[in-house]
Design a protein around this motif. Structure first.
Motif, PDB file in Angstrom:
ATOM      1  N   ILE A   1       0.829  -1.207   0.000  1.00 33.51           N
ATOM      2  CA  ILE A   1       0.000   0.000   0.000  1.00 33.51           C
ATOM      3  C   ILE A   1       0.862   1.256   0.000  1.00 33.51           C
ATOM      4  N   ALA A   2       0.428   2.247  -0.775  1.00 36.10           N
ATOM      5  CA  ALA A   2       1.066   3.572  -0.764  1.00 36.10           C
ATOM      6  C   ALA A   2      -0.011   4.596  -0.434  1.00 36.10           C
ATOM      7  N   ILE A   3       0.264   5.409   0.579  1.00 34.16           N
ATOM      8  CA  ILE A   3      -0.650   6.474   1.012  1.00 34.16           C
ATOM      9  C   ILE A   3      -0.016   7.808   0.657  1.00 34.16           C
ATOM     10  N   TYR A   4      -0.750   8.631  -0.072  1.00 34.11           N
ATOM     11  CA  TYR A   4      -0.257   9.941  -0.495  1.00 34.11           C
ATOM     12  C   TYR A   4      -1.079  11.035   0.170  1.00 34.11           C
ATOM     13  N   ARG A   5      -0.389  12.051   0.669  1.00 28.96           N
ATOM     14  CA  ARG A   5      -1.058  13.253   1.182  1.00 28.96           C
ATOM     15  C   ARG A   5      -0.786  14.344   0.161  1.00 28.96           C
ATOM     16  N   MET A   6      -1.777  14.621  -0.657  1.00 29.65           N
ATOM     17  CA  MET A   6      -1.585  15.547  -1.765  1.00 29.65           C
ATOM     18  C   MET A   6      -1.313  16.960  -1.246  1.00 29.65           C
ATOM     19  N   PRO A   7      -0.472  17.722  -1.964  1.00 31.56           N
ATOM     20  CA  PRO A   7       0.028  17.517  -3.330  1.00 31.56           C
ATOM     21  C   PRO A   7       1.351  16.755  -3.413  1.00 31.56           C
TER      22      PRO A   7
ATOM     23  N   ASN B   1      -3.561   1.783  -3.393  1.00 29.93           N
ATOM     24  CA  ASN B   1      -3.102   3.166  -3.259  1.00 29.93           C
ATOM     25  C   ASN B   1      -4.237   3.999  -2.700  1.00 29.93           C
ATOM     26  N   ALA B   2      -3.883   5.058  -1.967  1.00 26.78           N
ATOM     27  CA  ALA B   2      -4.894   6.004  -1.479  1.00 26.78           C
ATOM     28  C   ALA B   2      -4.277   7.398  -1.526  1.00 26.78           C
ATOM     29  N   TRP B   3      -5.043   8.320  -2.095  1.00 25.85           N
ATOM     30  CA  TRP B   3      -4.621   9.717  -2.193  1.00 25.85           C
ATOM     31  C   TRP B   3      -5.569  10.565  -1.346  1.00 25.85           C
TER      32      TRP B   3
END
Length: 113
Positions: A31-37, A106-108
């Motif tokens: 899993i990859a978690i992104y905190r945009m931007p 994935n989660a953004w």
């Protein structure tokens, strides 16, 4: 046709129950978690996700999230959520979950405002 909302709903229910094992089981091992931007993941891998949520989220007694709106486009589930317990006032976030083979890969996270 697979129901891509199933793991997303299960992780939300586990999040609100603060059930770490059930929560983590909804995510792919990579899993990859992104905190945009941001372009690089804030969290990578199931172990890092478990460690973060155990200490930084599930330790908050009033923590919970509710889905205000949900949309599904292919293997993406887009939730507009209201999160309680992280700040004095609840805040809204849009989360895009990518689902493959019944797991979130994935989660953004897009903060509102």
């Amino acid at each position: 046709m697979t129901d891509n909302t199933a793991p997303v709903q299960r992780q939300l229910d586990a999040y609100n129950a603060k059930d770490l094992a059930a929560f983590i089981s909804c995510y792919h091992s990579d899993i990859a978690i992104y905190r945009m931007p941001a372009t690089e993941p804030a969290i990578k891998g199931r172990e890092a996700l478990a460690a973060f949520y155990k200490t930084e989220r599930f330790s908050i007694a009033t923590l919970r999230a509710e889905v205000l709106q949900r949309m599904v486009v292919g293997n993406k589930v887009i939730d507009h959520e209201k999160v309680y317990g992280m700040a004095e006032q609840p805040y809204e976030v849009v989360v895009v979950y990518e689902v493959q083979d019944g797991l979130i890969t994935n989660a953004w996270f897009y903060p509102m405002g």
